[in-house]
Scaffold this motif. Structure first.
Motif, PDB file in Angstrom:
ATOM      1  N   GLU A 147      12.705   3.114  -5.614  1.00 34.57           N
ATOM      2  CA  GLU A 147      11.557   3.830  -6.175  1.00 34.57           C
ATOM      3  C   GLU A 147      10.711   2.903  -7.048  1.00 34.57           C
ATOM      4  OE1 GLU A 147      10.876   7.646  -9.087  1.00 34.57           O
ATOM      5  OE2 GLU A 147      12.498   7.781  -7.605  1.00 34.57           O
ATOM      6  N   LYS A 148      11.354   1.962  -7.705  1.00 33.91           N
ATOM      7  CA  LYS A 148      10.641   0.959  -8.503  1.00 33.91           C
ATOM      8  C   LYS A 148      10.213  -0.231  -7.646  1.00 33.91           C
ATOM      9  CE  LYS A 148      12.894   1.414 -13.028  1.00 33.91           C
ATOM     10  NZ  LYS A 148      13.794   0.709 -13.967  1.00 33.91           N
ATOM     11  N   MET A 149      11.124  -0.648  -6.768  1.00 36.86           N
ATOM     12  CA  MET A 149      10.924  -1.909  -6.058  1.00 36.86           C
ATOM     13  C   MET A 149       9.690  -1.924  -5.165  1.00 36.86           C
ATOM     14  SD  MET A 149      13.618  -4.071  -3.867  1.00 36.86           S
ATOM     15  CE  MET A 149      13.052  -5.034  -2.504  1.00 36.86           C
ATOM     16  N   TYR A 150       9.512  -0.908  -4.346  1.00 44.23           N
ATOM     17  CA  TYR A 150       8.394  -0.950  -3.405  1.00 44.23           C
ATOM     18  C   TYR A 150       7.037  -1.027  -4.100  1.00 44.23           C
ATOM     19  CZ  TYR A 150      10.973  -0.668   0.979  1.00 44.23           C
ATOM     20  OH  TYR A 150      11.752  -0.964   2.062  1.00 44.23           O
ATOM     21  N   LEU A 177       6.426  -2.205  -7.056  1.00 41.69           N
ATOM     22  CA  LEU A 177       6.355  -3.497  -7.736  1.00 41.69           C
ATOM     23  C   LEU A 177       6.094  -4.644  -6.769  1.00 41.69           C
ATOM     24  CD1 LEU A 177       9.143  -3.113 -10.442  1.00 41.69           C
ATOM     25  CD2 LEU A 177       6.661  -3.157 -10.793  1.00 41.69           C
ATOM     26  N   LEU A 178       6.585  -4.531  -5.543  1.00 39.90           N
ATOM     27  CA  LEU A 178       6.269  -5.547  -4.535  1.00 39.90           C
ATOM     28  C   LEU A 178       4.768  -5.598  -4.281  1.00 39.90           C
ATOM     29  CD1 LEU A 178       9.180  -4.903  -2.031  1.00 39.90           C
ATOM     30  CD2 LEU A 178       8.770  -7.051  -3.259  1.00 39.90           C
ATOM     31  N   LEU A 179       4.137  -4.426  -4.168  1.00 41.16           N
ATOM     32  CA  LEU A 179       2.697  -4.368  -3.938  1.00 41.16           C
ATOM     33  C   LEU A 179       1.928  -4.866  -5.154  1.00 41.16           C
ATOM     34  CD1 LEU A 179       3.836  -2.538  -1.629  1.00 41.16           C
ATOM     35  CD2 LEU A 179       1.716  -1.250  -1.821  1.00 41.16           C
ATOM     36  N   ILE A 180       2.370  -4.457  -6.341  1.00 39.29           N
ATOM     37  CA  ILE A 180       1.699  -4.878  -7.572  1.00 39.29           C
ATOM     38  C   ILE A 180       1.736  -6.397  -7.720  1.00 39.29           C
ATOM     39  CG2 ILE A 180       1.885  -4.829 -10.103  1.00 39.29           C
ATOM     40  CD1 ILE A 180       2.846  -1.829  -9.729  1.00 39.29           C
ATOM     41  N   SER A 181       2.847  -7.007  -7.365  1.00 39.72           N
ATOM     42  CA  SER A 181       2.997  -8.450  -7.563  1.00 39.72           C
ATOM     43  C   SER A 181       2.269  -9.299  -6.537  1.00 39.72           C
ATOM     44  CB  SER A 181       4.476  -8.831  -7.552  1.00 39.72           C
ATOM     45  OG  SER A 181       5.012  -8.692  -6.253  1.00 39.72           O
ATOM     46  N   SER A 182       2.042  -8.773  -5.329  1.00 39.28           N
ATOM     47  CA  SER A 182       1.627  -9.666  -4.239  1.00 39.28           C
ATOM     48  C   SER A 182       0.398  -9.271  -3.447  1.00 39.28           C
ATOM     49  CB  SER A 182       2.793  -9.817  -3.258  1.00 39.28           C
ATOM     50  OG  SER A 182       3.882 -10.426  -3.897  1.00 39.28           O
ATOM     51  N   VAL A 183      -0.231  -8.144  -3.754  1.00 40.55           N
ATOM     52  CA  VAL A 183      -1.404  -7.714  -2.979  1.00 40.55           C
ATOM     53  C   VAL A 183      -2.684  -8.099  -3.727  1.00 40.55           C
ATOM     54  CG1 VAL A 183      -2.644  -5.751  -1.997  1.00 40.55           C
ATOM     55  CG2 VAL A 183      -0.143  -5.854  -1.840  1.00 40.55           C
ATOM     56  N   LYS A 189      -5.916  -9.557  -8.087  1.00 41.52           N
ATOM     57  CA  LYS A 189      -4.857  -8.615  -7.770  1.00 41.52           C
ATOM     58  C   LYS A 189      -5.473  -7.225  -7.604  1.00 41.52           C
ATOM     59  CE  LYS A 189      -0.543 -10.493  -9.384  1.00 41.52           C
ATOM     60  NZ  LYS A 189       0.673 -10.239 -10.135  1.00 41.52           N
ATOM     61  N   VAL A 190      -4.977  -6.472  -6.634  1.00 42.51           N
ATOM     62  CA  VAL A 190      -5.491  -5.132  -6.361  1.00 42.51           C
ATOM     63  C   VAL A 190      -4.884  -4.116  -7.331  1.00 42.51           C
ATOM     64  CG1 VAL A 190      -5.594  -3.277  -4.650  1.00 42.51           C
ATOM     65  CG2 VAL A 190      -5.945  -5.656  -3.940  1.00 42.51           C
ATOM     66  N   PHE A 191      -3.589  -4.247  -7.605  1.00 45.18           N
ATOM     67  CA  PHE A 191      -2.887  -3.255  -8.402  1.00 45.18           C
ATOM     68  C   PHE A 191      -2.357  -3.866  -9.695  1.00 45.18           C
ATOM     69  CE2 PHE A 191      -2.014  -2.161  -3.867  1.00 45.18           C
ATOM     70  CZ  PHE A 191      -2.788  -1.013  -3.806  1.00 45.18           C
ATOM     71  N   MET A 198       1.701   2.083 -10.799  1.00 45.80           N
ATOM     72  CA  MET A 198       3.061   2.343 -10.315  1.00 45.80           C
ATOM     73  C   MET A 198       3.198   3.767  -9.770  1.00 45.80           C
ATOM     74  SD  MET A 198       6.032   0.714 -10.325  1.00 45.80           S
ATOM     75  CE  MET A 198       7.771   0.944 -10.482  1.00 45.80           C
ATOM     76  N   GLU A 199       2.853   4.747 -10.558  1.00 48.02           N
ATOM     77  CA  GLU A 199       3.017   6.143 -10.147  1.00 48.02           C
ATOM     78  C   GLU A 199       2.121   6.476  -8.955  1.00 48.02           C
ATOM     79  OE1 GLU A 199       2.488  10.444 -12.254  1.00 48.02           O
ATOM     80  OE2 GLU A 199       3.437   8.867 -13.453  1.00 48.02           O
ATOM     81  N   ALA A 200       0.886   6.001  -8.950  1.00 46.94           N
ATOM     82  CA  ALA A 200      -0.029   6.274  -7.843  1.00 46.94           C
ATOM     83  C   ALA A 200       0.506   5.676  -6.543  1.00 46.94           C
ATOM     84  CB  ALA A 200      -1.417   5.718  -8.147  1.00 46.94           C
ATOM     85  N   LEU A 201       1.085   4.476  -6.612  1.00 50.52           N
ATOM     86  CA  LEU A 201       1.650   3.842  -5.411  1.00 50.52           C
ATOM     87  C   LEU A 201       2.875   4.600  -4.916  1.00 50.52           C
ATOM     88  CD1 LEU A 201       1.224   0.099  -6.385  1.00 50.52           C
ATOM     89  CD2 LEU A 201       0.097   1.289  -4.486  1.00 50.52           C
TER      90      LEU A 201
END
Length: 127
Positions: free
Chosen positions: A65-68, A70-76, A84-86, A91-94
């Motif tokens: 629930e945290k990992m996915y 955070l992967l987007l936040i760190s690398s998109v 960075k997009v996010f 976190m909650e919106a993703l």
């Protein structure tokens, strides 16, 4: 390794070559369900370590629930601006986005950041 510049020879150590290498990769990826292209960049070693530490529960299991998100936040990144997009505020919106879309992007991030068994195997082969 010897590099010639202006008829001078400069010996560059293996350490220097590694430290100076530009090894953060960028991958433009189309996300059909969102109708957008995104720039997925490899995580740095410290980003990946922090993500793993943040997402590992006391019992050693992974908090998906945290990992996915955070992967987007760190690398998109936005391919047009390079920004960075996010942010962590997203976190909650993703977590409320389509599981298939988030899964698709998260898997790409893990692949390019060497977090999948296949990525580790391919990297070891020198590909």
């Amino acid at each position: 390794m010897v590099i010639q510049t202006n008829k001078q020879e400069k010996i560059v150590s293996l350490r220097d070559r590694i430290i100076q290498s530009k090894d953060i990769e960028s991958h433009i990826t189309h996300v059909d369900i969102w109708g957008v292209d995104i720039d997925i960049r490899t995580m740095t070693a410290v980003e990946r370590s922090r993500l793993v530490a943040t997402c590992t529960k006391a019992d050693g299991t992974v908090d998906m629930e945290k990992m996915y998100p955070l992967l987007l936040i760190s690398s998109v990144y936005d391919p047009e601006t390079g920004e960075k997009v996010f942010s962590p505020l997203d976190m909650e919106a993703l977590q409320e986005k389509s599981a298939s879309a988030v899964e698709f992007v998260a898997q790409k991030v893990m692949q390019v950041s060497g977090m999948t068994a296949k990525a580790v195997d391919e990297e070891g082969k020198g590909n």
